[in-house]
Design a protein around this motif. Structure first.
Motif, PDB file in Angstrom:
ATOM      1  N   ALA A  27     -34.564  35.093  23.098  1.00 35.49           N
ATOM      2  CA  ALA A  27     -33.305  35.757  23.589  1.00 35.49           C
ATOM      3  C   ALA A  27     -33.296  36.953  22.777  1.00 35.49           C
ATOM      4  O   ALA A  27     -32.674  36.738  21.532  1.00 35.49           O
ATOM      5  CB  ALA A  27     -31.880  34.881  23.502  1.00 35.49           C
ATOM      6  N   ASP A  28     -33.768  37.971  22.788  1.00 37.75           N
ATOM      7  CA  ASP A  28     -33.828  39.086  22.389  1.00 37.75           C
ATOM      8  C   ASP A  28     -34.703  38.796  20.882  1.00 37.75           C
ATOM      9  O   ASP A  28     -34.314  39.327  19.807  1.00 37.75           O
ATOM     10  CB  ASP A  28     -32.583  39.832  21.955  1.00 37.75           C
ATOM     11  CG  ASP A  28     -32.081  40.517  23.145  1.00 37.75           C
ATOM     12  OD1 ASP A  28     -32.691  40.748  24.145  1.00 37.75           O
ATOM     13  OD2 ASP A  28     -30.846  40.579  23.236  1.00 37.75           O
ATOM     14  N   GLY A  29     -35.742  37.893  20.977  1.00 36.24           N
ATOM     15  CA  GLY A  29     -36.431  37.642  19.897  1.00 36.24           C
ATOM     16  C   GLY A  29     -35.736  36.422  19.070  1.00 36.24           C
ATOM     17  O   GLY A  29     -36.524  36.086  18.079  1.00 36.24           O
ATOM     18  N   VAL A  69     -31.675  25.634  25.557  1.00 35.70           N
ATOM     19  CA  VAL A  69     -30.896  25.367  26.622  1.00 35.70           C
ATOM     20  C   VAL A  69     -31.127  23.912  27.098  1.00 35.70           C
ATOM     21  O   VAL A  69     -32.233  23.482  27.305  1.00 35.70           O
ATOM     22  CB  VAL A  69     -31.118  26.215  27.958  1.00 35.70           C
ATOM     23  CG1 VAL A  69     -30.259  25.812  28.999  1.00 35.70           C
ATOM     24  CG2 VAL A  69     -30.730  27.374  27.491  1.00 35.70           C
ATOM     25  N   LEU A  70     -30.251  22.850  26.748  1.00 35.77           N
ATOM     26  CA  LEU A  70     -30.346  21.562  27.378  1.00 35.77           C
ATOM     27  C   LEU A  70     -29.733  21.341  28.686  1.00 35.77           C
ATOM     28  O   LEU A  70     -28.393  21.468  28.975  1.00 35.77           O
ATOM     29  CB  LEU A  70     -29.715  20.741  26.349  1.00 35.77           C
ATOM     30  CG  LEU A  70     -30.179  20.520  24.767  1.00 35.77           C
ATOM     31  CD1 LEU A  70     -29.252  19.870  24.116  1.00 35.77           C
ATOM     32  CD2 LEU A  70     -31.642  20.123  24.993  1.00 35.77           C
ATOM     33  N   VAL A 128     -31.415  26.176  15.501  1.00 32.74           N
ATOM     34  CA  VAL A 128     -31.494  26.755  16.987  1.00 32.74           C
ATOM     35  C   VAL A 128     -30.195  26.742  17.747  1.00 32.74           C
ATOM     36  O   VAL A 128     -29.504  25.887  17.989  1.00 32.74           O
ATOM     37  CB  VAL A 128     -32.813  26.258  17.571  1.00 32.74           C
ATOM     38  CG1 VAL A 128     -32.823  26.939  18.967  1.00 32.74           C
ATOM     39  CG2 VAL A 128     -33.977  26.009  16.711  1.00 32.74           C
ATOM     40  N   ARG A 129     -29.774  27.970  18.112  1.00 30.53           N
ATOM     41  CA  ARG A 129     -28.670  28.275  19.057  1.00 30.53           C
ATOM     42  C   ARG A 129     -28.791  27.249  20.222  1.00 30.53           C
ATOM     43  O   ARG A 129     -30.053  27.263  20.828  1.00 30.53           O
ATOM     44  CB  ARG A 129     -28.416  29.574  19.171  1.00 30.53           C
ATOM     45  CG  ARG A 129     -27.170  29.886  20.075  1.00 30.53           C
ATOM     46  CD  ARG A 129     -26.866  31.323  20.337  1.00 30.53           C
ATOM     47  NE  ARG A 129     -25.631  31.616  20.905  1.00 30.53           N
ATOM     48  CZ  ARG A 129     -25.206  32.642  21.525  1.00 30.53           C
ATOM     49  NH1 ARG A 129     -26.087  33.722  21.173  1.00 30.53           N
ATOM     50  NH2 ARG A 129     -24.052  32.905  21.880  1.00 30.53           N
ATOM     51  N   THR A 130     -27.756  26.378  20.417  1.00 32.40           N
ATOM     52  CA  THR A 130     -27.943  25.550  21.699  1.00 32.40           C
ATOM     53  C   THR A 130     -26.890  25.609  22.696  1.00 32.40           C
ATOM     54  O   THR A 130     -25.868  25.662  22.338  1.00 32.40           O
ATOM     55  CB  THR A 130     -28.008  24.192  21.006  1.00 32.40           C
ATOM     56  OG1 THR A 130     -29.267  24.167  20.133  1.00 32.40           O
ATOM     57  CG2 THR A 130     -28.219  23.030  22.327  1.00 32.40           C
ATOM     58  N   ALA A 139     -24.533  20.468  17.876  1.00 35.42           N
ATOM     59  CA  ALA A 139     -23.680  21.491  17.556  1.00 35.42           C
ATOM     60  C   ALA A 139     -23.835  22.510  18.652  1.00 35.42           C
ATOM     61  O   ALA A 139     -23.709  23.758  18.292  1.00 35.42           O
ATOM     62  CB  ALA A 139     -23.626  22.316  16.123  1.00 35.42           C
ATOM     63  N   GLY A 140     -23.928  21.975  19.617  1.00 32.72           N
ATOM     64  CA  GLY A 140     -24.149  22.883  20.863  1.00 32.72           C
ATOM     65  C   GLY A 140     -22.972  23.301  21.580  1.00 32.72           C
ATOM     66  O   GLY A 140     -21.764  22.764  21.338  1.00 32.72           O
TER      67      GLY A 140
END
Length: 162
Positions: free
Chosen positions: A61-63, A68-69, A118-120, A155-156
Motif C-alpha cells: 500500500a504505497d510501499g 487484509v484478513l 503490520v497495519r491490519t 489490533a486490526g
C-alpha cells in the motif's frame, strides 16, 4: 518434534495476547498432515466452510505493508480498500516483500507473529462464523479463533473488503 520458528513465533504472539488481557482464550497452533495453500484446501482439511478460513493477504500500500484478513469465500476489492484507506496504489505484494515484513512465506502468513507491526484490516464477513481458522506461520500450520479474538489479537480494524 521442535516447532518451526515461524510457528513458535505465532504461538508466542497468541500466548502474549492472551496474557495481556487475561482472556484465557488459549488459541493453539495445530499442524495439518499436508500443506494447504488455498482457502478451499484449508477448509477441506479442517472440514469447515471455506468462508471460515481467514486468508492472510499482504498488499503493498504505497510501499507500506497492509495485511487484509479476508474470508476465504470472496476476493478483496483492492480499488475499494485503496479508496477507503486513501492510498494511491494497492498491489499484491511480492514474495520478497511478504517475507521482509512478516518473516513468513506466502501460503502460511499468520495474522500475527511478525517481526514488527503490520497495519491490519479484518473482513467483517468473518463475523458471521462462530469459529474461524487462520494460518500459523507455515503452510501446514493453522489455529482456530473467533472474529472478535482475531480483531483483538491483531489490533486490526474491522472493514468491508469485498
Amino acid at each position: 518434534m521442535q516447532a518451526h520458528p515461524n510457528v513458535q513465533a505465532v504461538q508466542d504472539a497468541l500466548d502474549d495476547a492472551d496474557a495481556r488481557d487475561g482472556s484465557g482464550a488459549r488459541c493453539q497452533v495445530r499442524m495439518l498432515p499436508d500443506a494447504v495453500h488455498t482457502a478451499a484446501a484449508a477448509a477441506d482439511a479442517l472440514d469447515v466452510e471455506v468462508g471460515q478460513i481467514a486468508n492472510s493477504l499482504i498488499f503493498d500500500a504505497d510501499g507500506e505493508p497492509l495485511l487484509v484478513l479476508t474470508s476465504g469465500a470472496h476476493r478483496v476489492d483492492t480499488a475499494r480498500v485503496a479508496a477507503d484507506l486513501g492510498v494511491t496504489a494497492l498491489r499484491r505484494a511480492t514474495p520478497e516483500f511478504v517475507r521482509a515484513h512478516t518473516g513468513q512465506p506466502i501460503g502460511g502468513v499468520a495474522p500475527l507473529g511478525h517481526p514488527g507491526p503490520v497495519r491490519t484490516l479484518v473482513d467483517k464477513a468473518l463475523a458471521g462464523y462462530g469459529e474461524v481458522w487462520a494460518a500459523g506461520g507455515v503452510p501446514r500450520a493453522v489455529f482456530p479463533t473467533t472474529y472478535d479474538e482475531l480483531v483483538r489479537i491483531t489490533a486490526g480494524t474491522p472493514a468491508q473488503v469485498a
